[in-house]
Scaffold this active site. Structure first.
Site, PDB file in Angstrom:
ATOM      1  N   ARG A 150      -9.047   0.089  -2.943  1.00  0.00           N
ATOM      2  CA  ARG A 150      -8.425  -0.141  -4.231  1.00  0.00           C
ATOM      3  C   ARG A 150      -8.785  -1.574  -4.745  1.00  0.00           C
ATOM      4  NH1 ARG A 150      -2.374   1.200  -4.790  1.00  0.00           N
ATOM      5  NH2 ARG A 150      -2.717   1.004  -6.719  1.00  0.00           N
ATOM      6  N   HIS A 199       5.389  -4.632  -9.094  1.00  0.00           N
ATOM      7  CA  HIS A 199       5.089  -4.125  -7.865  1.00  0.00           C
ATOM      8  C   HIS A 199       3.692  -4.901  -7.227  1.00  0.00           C
ATOM      9  CE1 HIS A 199       6.117   0.443  -9.288  1.00  0.00           C
ATOM     10  NE2 HIS A 199       7.298  -0.561  -9.000  1.00  0.00           N
TER      11      HIS A 199
HETATM   12  N1  APR Z   1      -3.857   7.341 -21.410  1.00  0.00           N
HETATM   13  C1  APR Z   1      -2.661   7.438 -21.438  1.00  0.00           C
HETATM   14  N2  APR Z   1      -2.051   8.052 -20.562  1.00  0.00           N
HETATM   15  C2  APR Z   1      -2.547   8.263 -19.322  1.00  0.00           C
HETATM   16  C3  APR Z   1      -3.870   8.369 -19.258  1.00  0.00           C
HETATM   17  C4  APR Z   1      -4.629   7.965 -20.468  1.00  0.00           C
HETATM   18  N3  APR Z   1      -5.923   7.787 -20.518  1.00  0.00           N
HETATM   19  N4  APR Z   1      -4.273   8.894 -18.246  1.00  0.00           N
HETATM   20  C5  APR Z   1      -3.415   9.291 -17.556  1.00  0.00           C
HETATM   21  N5  APR Z   1      -2.144   9.038 -18.205  1.00  0.00           N
HETATM   22  C6  APR Z   1      -0.558   9.142 -17.944  1.00  0.00           C
HETATM   23  C7  APR Z   1      -0.395  10.422 -17.151  1.00  0.00           C
HETATM   24  O1  APR Z   1      -0.279  11.376 -17.994  1.00  0.00           O
HETATM   25  C8  APR Z   1       0.983   9.954 -16.239  1.00  0.00           C
HETATM   26  O2  APR Z   1       2.124  10.281 -17.232  1.00  0.00           O
HETATM   27  O3  APR Z   1      -0.286   8.087 -17.004  1.00  0.00           O
HETATM   28  C9  APR Z   1       0.623   8.312 -16.211  1.00  0.00           C
HETATM   29  C10 APR Z   1       0.497   8.046 -14.909  1.00  0.00           C
HETATM   30  O4  APR Z   1       1.395   8.129 -14.013  1.00  0.00           O
HETATM   31  P1  APR Z   1       1.561   8.051 -12.617  1.00  0.00           P
HETATM   32  O5  APR Z   1       0.263   8.443 -11.891  1.00  0.00           O
HETATM   33  O6  APR Z   1       2.832   8.601 -11.750  1.00  0.00           O
HETATM   34  O7  APR Z   1       1.285   6.406 -12.445  1.00  0.00           O
HETATM   35  P2  APR Z   1       2.523   5.405 -12.514  1.00  0.00           P
HETATM   36  O8  APR Z   1       3.688   5.979 -13.548  1.00  0.00           O
HETATM   37  O9  APR Z   1       2.204   3.935 -12.961  1.00  0.00           O
HETATM   38  O10 APR Z   1       3.292   5.307 -11.131  1.00  0.00           O
HETATM   39  C11 APR Z   1       4.393   4.391 -11.281  1.00  0.00           C
HETATM   40  O11 APR Z   1       4.527   4.792  -8.721  1.00  0.00           O
HETATM   41  O12 APR Z   1       3.270   5.316  -6.628  1.00  0.00           O
HETATM   42  C12 APR Z   1       4.131   4.406  -7.564  1.00  0.00           C
HETATM   43  O13 APR Z   1       3.774   2.093  -7.276  1.00  0.00           O
HETATM   44  C13 APR Z   1       3.231   3.213  -7.963  1.00  0.00           C
HETATM   45  O14 APR Z   1       3.248   1.892  -9.781  1.00  0.00           O
HETATM   46  C14 APR Z   1       3.172   3.129  -9.402  1.00  0.00           C
HETATM   47  C15 APR Z   1       4.343   3.745  -9.611  1.00  0.00           C
END
Ligand code: APR
Length: 230
Positions: free
Chosen positions: A56, A106
């Site tokens: 990463r 985080h």
């Molecule tokens: N533009 C806007 N939103 C997007 C895009 C994009 N191009 N691509 C994906 N998304 C959205 C998805 O629809 C989803 O709702 O981004 C979100 C990503 O969600 P996650 O993968 O769950 O990531 P996140 O919410 O940051 O996770 C939170 O979980 O695993 C832990 O520590 C880790 O910081 C992370 C935390």
């Protein structure tokens, strides 16, 4: 002018080529959280965990900020009130876009932490098990990333910011991980206008007064220009 607090998640970095966690093919479909993102997983197999973060760290080093990161930096530079980014992301794309007021709740891929004496230093590109702490020499170096079951960083400051916010925006986060997923409720209780900007509705979309669906690189610049026009 009022203060703006912006929570960002993996979705804001998706168009910079960094994987999200819970989208199809996301990081949590490739690795088990308990193996690579918990203290127990690190104790069980430090080589696997270092390998996960080394990959990463390399991806993040090769990524560039996208129009959404750049728009938030422009907002901070041009908006008369205070703008604070609270990010769940461990990449440095907000800083690369020249945002200055960024809190990494985080932790960061750029940071290393000694599990023995809590000394912190800048992580090398690759870390390996037994990596000695530069302060106490214990072979206990780990990524300075907050794992599941650990307390996120800067929480007191974040809750103070949410209580004082006039606008709270959540960008690119699925709203499935707490305490970040409850920030919208904290901000709304304090009277802030709340807006969700996401590719699709998050798990807490109903907590937001305003929602904007689409890619961050399209929607965030549009939102920033509206805020700056007042
Ligand atoms: N533009 C806007 N939103 C997007 C895009 C994009 N191009 N691509 C994906 N998304 C959205 C998805 O629809 C989803 O709702 O981004 C979100 C990503 O969600 P996650 O993968 O769950 O990531 P996140 O919410 O940051 O996770 C939170 O979980 O695993 C832990 O520590 C880790 O910081 C992370 C935390």
């Amino acid at each position: 002018m009022g203060s703006i607090v912006i929570l960002t998640g993996a979705g804001i970095s998706a168009e910079s080529g960094l994987g999200t966690f819970r989208d199809v093919g996301g990081l949590w479909s490739q690795h088990r959280i308990e193996d690579v993102a918990t203290p127990e997983g690190f104790a069980r197999d430090p080589a696997l965990v270092h390998g996960f973060y080394n990959a990463r760290r390399a991806n993040a080093a090769a990524a560039a900020p996208n129009a959404a990161h750049l728009a938030l930096a422009r907002l901070e530079a041009k908006y008369a009130g205070q703008v604070t980014i609270v990010t769940q992301n461990v990449d440095a794309l907000h800083e690369a876009a020249r945002s200055r007021n960024v809190l990494h709740m985080h932790g960061t891929l750029a940071g290393a932490l000694c599990a023995a004496c809590e000394h912190r230093w800048t992580a090398p590109p690759e870390m390996a098990p037994g990596h000695p702490c530069p302060a106490c020499a214990a072979p206990a170096a780990r990524p300075d990333v907050v794992w599941f079951g650990e307390m996120p960083y800067h929480m007191e400051e974040i809750w103070d910011l949410l209580r004082a916010a006039d606008v709270f925006a959540a960008i690119g986060t699925s709203g499935q991980v707490y305490p970040a997923a409850a920030f919208v409720q904290d901000a709304a209780r304090a009277g802030a206008h709340t807006v969700e900007i996401n590719l699709e509705p998050s798990a807490v979309v109903s907590d937001f007064a305003e929602t904007r669906f689409g890619r961050a690189s399209d929607e965030v610049p549009r939102w920033v220009e509206e805020v700056l026009r007042g």
